[in-house]
Design a protein around this motif. Sequence first.
Motif, PDB file in Angstrom:
ATOM      1  N   ALA A   1      32.596   7.154  44.986  1.00 17.79           N
ATOM      2  CA  ALA A   1      33.535   6.370  44.259  1.00 17.79           C
ATOM      3  C   ALA A   1      33.636   6.899  42.822  1.00 17.79           C
ATOM      4  CB  ALA A   1      33.472   4.814  44.380  1.00 17.79           C
ATOM      5  N   LEU A   2      32.465   6.914  42.207  1.00 17.84           N
ATOM      6  CA  LEU A   2      32.598   7.181  40.852  1.00 17.84           C
ATOM      7  C   LEU A   2      32.840   8.514  40.443  1.00 17.84           C
ATOM      8  CD1 LEU A   2      29.120   4.984  39.835  1.00 17.84           C
ATOM      9  CD2 LEU A   2      31.731   4.535  39.071  1.00 17.84           C
ATOM     10  N   ALA A   3      32.423   9.533  41.404  1.00 17.57           N
ATOM     11  CA  ALA A   3      32.469  10.993  41.023  1.00 17.57           C
ATOM     12  C   ALA A   3      33.855  11.645  41.635  1.00 17.57           C
ATOM     13  CB  ALA A   3      31.540  11.666  41.890  1.00 17.57           C
ATOM     14  N   TYR A   4      34.288  10.848  42.681  1.00 18.99           N
ATOM     15  CA  TYR A   4      35.608  11.509  43.330  1.00 18.99           C
ATOM     16  C   TYR A   4      36.676  10.412  43.564  1.00 18.99           C
ATOM     17  CZ  TYR A   4      32.419  15.325  44.382  1.00 18.99           C
ATOM     18  OH  TYR A   4      31.526  16.350  44.266  1.00 18.99           O
ATOM     19  N   GLY A   5      36.302   9.162  43.429  1.00 17.91           N
ATOM     20  CA  GLY A   5      37.407   8.098  43.817  1.00 17.91           C
ATOM     21  C   GLY A   5      37.494   7.908  45.386  1.00 17.91           C
ATOM     22  N   VAL A   6      36.462   8.198  46.189  1.00 14.85           N
ATOM     23  CA  VAL A   6      36.382   8.417  47.454  1.00 14.85           C
ATOM     24  C   VAL A   6      36.474   6.814  47.884  1.00 14.85           C
ATOM     25  CG1 VAL A   6      35.111   8.637  49.434  1.00 14.85           C
ATOM     26  CG2 VAL A   6      35.502  10.404  47.924  1.00 14.85           C
ATOM     27  N   GLU A   7      37.381   6.529  48.873  1.00 12.16           N
ATOM     28  CA  GLU A   7      37.576   5.184  49.315  1.00 12.16           C
ATOM     29  C   GLU A   7      37.315   5.266  51.028  1.00 12.16           C
ATOM     30  OE1 GLU A   7      41.517   4.065  48.649  1.00 12.16           O
ATOM     31  OE2 GLU A   7      41.197   3.455  46.559  1.00 12.16           O
ATOM     32  N   ILE A   8      36.381   4.339  51.637  1.00 12.70           N
ATOM     33  CA  ILE A   8      36.061   4.372  52.862  1.00 12.70           C
ATOM     34  C   ILE A   8      36.439   3.046  53.575  1.00 12.70           C
ATOM     35  CG2 ILE A   8      34.236   4.655  54.542  1.00 12.70           C
ATOM     36  CD1 ILE A   8      32.859   6.375  52.565  1.00 12.70           C
ATOM     37  N   VAL A   9      37.272   2.996  54.382  1.00 18.77           N
ATOM     38  CA  VAL A   9      37.532   1.764  55.064  1.00 18.77           C
ATOM     39  C   VAL A   9      37.760   1.813  56.661  1.00 18.77           C
ATOM     40  CG1 VAL A   9      39.367  -0.196  55.324  1.00 18.77           C
ATOM     41  CG2 VAL A   9      38.979   1.056  53.122  1.00 18.77           C
ATOM     42  N   ALA A  10      36.935   0.726  57.586  1.00 18.35           N
ATOM     43  CA  ALA A  10      36.794   0.971  58.837  1.00 18.35           C
ATOM     44  C   ALA A  10      37.459  -0.333  59.264  1.00 18.35           C
ATOM     45  CB  ALA A  10      35.471   1.241  59.409  1.00 18.35           C
ATOM     46  N   PHE A  11      37.897  -0.265  60.482  1.00 17.61           N
ATOM     47  CA  PHE A  11      38.634  -1.430  61.062  1.00 17.61           C
ATOM     48  C   PHE A  11      38.104  -1.317  62.457  1.00 17.61           C
ATOM     49  CE2 PHE A  11      41.776   1.130  60.140  1.00 17.61           C
ATOM     50  CZ  PHE A  11      42.542   1.575  61.365  1.00 17.61           C
ATOM     51  N   VAL A  12      38.525  -2.808  63.300  1.00 20.49           N
ATOM     52  CA  VAL A  12      38.335  -2.677  64.807  1.00 20.49           C
ATOM     53  C   VAL A  12      39.916  -2.332  65.313  1.00 20.49           C
ATOM     54  CG1 VAL A  12      38.074  -4.261  66.883  1.00 20.49           C
ATOM     55  CG2 VAL A  12      36.385  -4.376  64.833  1.00 20.49           C
ATOM     56  N   SER A  13      39.841  -1.432  65.940  1.00 24.40           N
ATOM     57  CA  SER A  13      41.088  -1.105  66.742  1.00 24.40           C
ATOM     58  C   SER A  13      41.368  -1.365  68.241  1.00 24.40           C
ATOM     59  CB  SER A  13      41.401   0.668  66.336  1.00 24.40           C
ATOM     60  OG  SER A  13      40.024   1.354  66.974  1.00 24.40           O
ATOM     61  N   SER A  14      40.327  -1.602  68.864  1.00 22.71           N
ATOM     62  CA  SER A  14      40.413  -2.023  70.225  1.00 22.71           C
ATOM     63  C   SER A  14      39.136  -3.003  70.563  1.00 22.71           C
ATOM     64  CB  SER A  14      40.535  -0.866  71.160  1.00 22.71           C
ATOM     65  OG  SER A  14      39.407  -0.188  71.268  1.00 22.71           O
ATOM     66  N   VAL A  15      39.268  -3.946  71.347  1.00 26.58           N
ATOM     67  CA  VAL A  15      38.305  -4.576  72.238  1.00 26.58           C
ATOM     68  C   VAL A  15      38.512  -4.686  73.729  1.00 26.58           C
ATOM     69  CG1 VAL A  15      37.056  -6.817  72.477  1.00 26.58           C
ATOM     70  CG2 VAL A  15      37.539  -5.885  70.060  1.00 26.58           C
ATOM     71  N   GLY A  16      37.984  -3.914  74.468  1.00 26.94           N
ATOM     72  CA  GLY A  16      38.296  -3.719  75.941  1.00 26.94           C
ATOM     73  C   GLY A  16      39.568  -3.057  76.187  1.00 26.94           C
ATOM     74  N   GLY A  17      40.231  -3.704  76.754  1.00 32.85           N
ATOM     75  CA  GLY A  17      41.852  -3.270  76.871  1.00 32.85           C
ATOM     76  C   GLY A  17      42.805  -3.711  76.011  1.00 32.85           C
ATOM     77  N   GLU A  18      42.323  -4.363  75.017  1.00 32.05           N
ATOM     78  CA  GLU A  18      43.438  -4.840  73.931  1.00 32.05           C
ATOM     79  C   GLU A  18      43.228  -3.928  72.636  1.00 32.05           C
ATOM     80  OE1 GLU A  18      45.310  -7.086  74.632  1.00 32.05           O
ATOM     81  OE2 GLU A  18      44.545  -7.968  76.004  1.00 32.05           O
ATOM     82  N   HIS A  19      44.574  -3.409  72.433  1.00 28.41           N
ATOM     83  CA  HIS A  19      44.474  -2.349  71.397  1.00 28.41           C
ATOM     84  C   HIS A  19      45.422  -2.707  70.502  1.00 28.41           C
ATOM     85  CE1 HIS A  19      42.563   1.022  73.804  1.00 28.41           C
ATOM     86  NE2 HIS A  19      42.839   0.127  74.737  1.00 28.41           N
ATOM     87  N   LEU A  20      44.999  -2.294  69.158  1.00 27.62           N
ATOM     88  CA  LEU A  20      45.805  -2.143  68.094  1.00 27.62           C
ATOM     89  C   LEU A  20      46.916  -1.232  68.196  1.00 27.62           C
ATOM     90  CD1 LEU A  20      46.796  -3.571  65.383  1.00 27.62           C
ATOM     91  CD2 LEU A  20      44.841  -1.774  64.321  1.00 27.62           C
ATOM     92  N   PHE A  21      46.681  -0.025  68.544  1.00 25.52           N
ATOM     93  CA  PHE A  21      47.968   0.984  68.599  1.00 25.52           C
ATOM     94  C   PHE A  21      47.555   1.501  69.880  1.00 25.52           C
ATOM     95  CE2 PHE A  21      47.160   0.788  63.982  1.00 25.52           C
ATOM     96  CZ  PHE A  21      48.651   0.579  63.605  1.00 25.52           C
TER      97      PHE A  21
END
Length: 413
Positions: free
Chosen positions: A146-166
Motif C-alpha cells: 500500500a505504501l510503495a504502490y498504493g495496492v488495495e486488496i479486498v475480498a468478499f463472499v460471492s456464494s454459499v452453497g447454491g446461493e450466488h451473488l453473481f
Amino acid sequence: MSTFGSHFRVTTYGESHCSSVGCIVDGCPPGMALTEADIQPQLTRRRPGQSALTTPRDEKDRVMVQSGTEFGITLGTPIGLMVKNEDQRPKDYGGSTMDMFPRPSHADFTYQEKYGVRASSGGGRSSARETIARVAAGTIAEKYLALAYGVEIVAFVSSVGGEHLFPPTATHPSASTNPVFLDMIDKITRNDVDAHLPVRCPNEEASARMKKLIEAVRDKKDSIGGTVTCVIRNVPVGLGEPCFDKLEAKLAHAMLSIPATKSFEIGSGFGGCEIPGSIHNDAFISSVPIPPSQSGIEVSAQVNGATNGTASRIPRLKTRTNNSGGVQGGISNGAHIYFRCGFKPPATIGQAQNTVDFSGNEGILEAKGRHDPCVVPRAVPIVEAMAALVLMDAAMIQESRQASRSHLQKRLS
C-alpha cells in the motif's frame, strides 16, 4: 513445507490446540512503521466466535510482535509474531470416538499415513487455526504494498452453497462480462464488505439468502461450502515470472494452500470457456493522450513505455475489457487482478456418520468439539493475506531485477 515465498519468506508454526501459533517473517524491508495495531484488525476479522454462524471457540487472537522491530520501526531482520491459544480444549478429542476414527474428508488419515503420528485434537496443522500466522504476515506485506504502490486488496463472499451473488447466466456465463460485477470490484472496500456481517457478502438480499442457508445446515448439524472473490487494485505492471512462477500460478498455489480450498479461477475463469475469442480478447487502447503531431516512431516509443525491459508503474497501454483478470502471459498488465476460490463444506459435522476406525473396523462417528458450519465468512481475510504475500514476493523480485539493471546501465553510461 511450512515456508512460503522466496524474497519475502514466511514460516508458520503451531497446531490447533497447542499453546500458541505464529510465524517468522524474513525479508521485510527496513524502516517501515509496524506495530501490533497494524496487524490486529485483520486477525480480529478472522478470529472465531464472531457470530452464531461460526464456531463458538472464544479466542481473541491477540498478536505479539516479538522481534524485528524497534520503537515501532522494522529493522530488516526476521519479524517474530505470536498468538496464544487461550481457549484450547484438547480434551474434547482425546479418549473419544474422534480419537479412534479418521474423520471423513478430513486430514486425520493422510497425516497418520504420512508421519506415522498425528495431532488428534482439532486437526493439528490442517486446522484453520494455522491460518492465523498467514493473516498476521499478510498484513505486513499488505502495508508495504500500500505504501510503495498504493495496492488495495479486498475480498468478499460471492456464494454459499447454491446461493450466488453473481449466478452464471446465458448472457454472462462469467462475471467478467457482467458490468455490475466490474463496477463492484472497481469500488468495493472492506468497510462495504463488513457492513454485511456475518456473511461478508456485499449485497443485502444475497447476504440474507446465504445467512439463511448457513443457519439451516447448522441447525441440522451439517456444513456447507462457498466461494470467496478477491480483487487487487493498483498492481504495477511486470509482476510475475515466466514460465513456472506465473503470477496466476503463484496465486493459485497460495489460495489452494488454504485449508478447505478445492478450486481456483482467475479472470473469466471457467465461465470464460463458454465465450468466443472475439468477445473474450482484451483489446488494447492507449491510456495516455498522444499529441497528433508526433511521428509514428515517436508514438510507438511513447506507447511502449518502459522500453528498457523494466516494469512501468504507469503503463502506456491498458485493455478495454479485463477477461484476463489483470494477468497476461503470467505477468501483471496493470488492470485489476481478480480471482475466485472455492471452499468445501467443513469436514467435521455433528451428524452421525458410518465409517471405519484406523484398523478398518466399522463404526459410527459423531464428532464433538466446536466447528464452523461454513468457513467462507472467516476465510475473507485469509484470502486477502495470501494475495498480499504473493504480490509482495513478486514485487521484491521485480524490484531486484530493476535495481540490478539500473546499476548496470549506470556503470556502462
